[in-house]
Design an enzyme around this catalytic site. Structure first.
Site, PDB file in Angstrom:
ATOM      1  N   GLY A  47       0.819  -1.220   0.000  1.00  0.00           N
ATOM      2  CA  GLY A  47       0.000   0.000   0.000  1.00  0.00           C
ATOM      3  C   GLY A  47       0.846   1.260   0.000  1.00  0.00           C
ATOM      4  N   CYS A  48       1.917   1.255   0.760  1.00  0.00           N
ATOM      5  CA  CYS A  48       2.781   2.441   0.846  1.00  0.00           C
ATOM      6  C   CYS A  48       3.527   2.670  -0.463  1.00  0.00           C
ATOM      7  CB  CYS A  48       3.756   2.294   2.010  1.00  0.00           C
ATOM      8  SG  CYS A  48       2.919   2.236   3.615  1.00  0.00           S
TER       9      CYS A  48
END
Length: 155
Positions: A47-48
């Protein structure tokens, strides 16, 4: 001690060391530009990485809106340096190893342990104009921040 920054509040000033060893100051950055300050959990996680790459891909649009993007996590400067290089990130990632800045803004933790994913749009006057808190929608942080910046620049 954790405070909670809300829309309409003056953003708390802070200083953190950049990976190149120079000092980043929010107050200094706001002299010239709006700031999109995004807190994220960890370098090189799915996600990051999606979120950072979306900020990268839209970076020129942010610059057109007179804004600078700044990412913050508790990862080390070395980790940030590798993350920036491997994904060709054109913006600064800052290390908040002891979570002082995260606590200054009141960024929540998920389940009390996972650092939260929160984006703040701060105008040149230092006023927080927008806050988006979502662990599961990393790409919406970018889209929403751009929409807010476009409305600020029209004013």
């Amino acid at each position: 001690m954790s405070q909670k920054v809300n829309v309409g509040d003056k953003a708390p000033d802070f200083e953190l060391v950049k990976p190149d060893g120079s000092v980043f100051s929010l107050k200094s950055q706001l002299k010239d530009k709006n700031v999109v300050l995004y807190f994220y959990p960890k370098d090189n996680t799915p996600g990051c990485t999606k979120q950072a790459c979306e900020f990268r891909d839209q970076y020129e649009v942010f610059k057109e809106q007179n804004a600078e993007v700044i990412g913050i996590s508790s990862d080390s400067s070395e980790s940030h340096d590798d993350f920036e290089r491997s994904h060709r990130l054109p913006f600064v990632l800052l290390s908040d190893k002891d979570n002082k800045v995260r606590n200054l803004f009141g960024v929540p933790r998920k389940f009390g342990i996972i650092p939260g994913r929160v984006t703040y749009v701060i105008d040149k006057n230092g006023i927080v104009r927008y806050i988006f808190n979502s662990m599961t929608k990393p790409l919406e942080h970018v889209k929403n921040a751009l929409e807010v910046l476009k409305s600020i620049e029209k004013q």
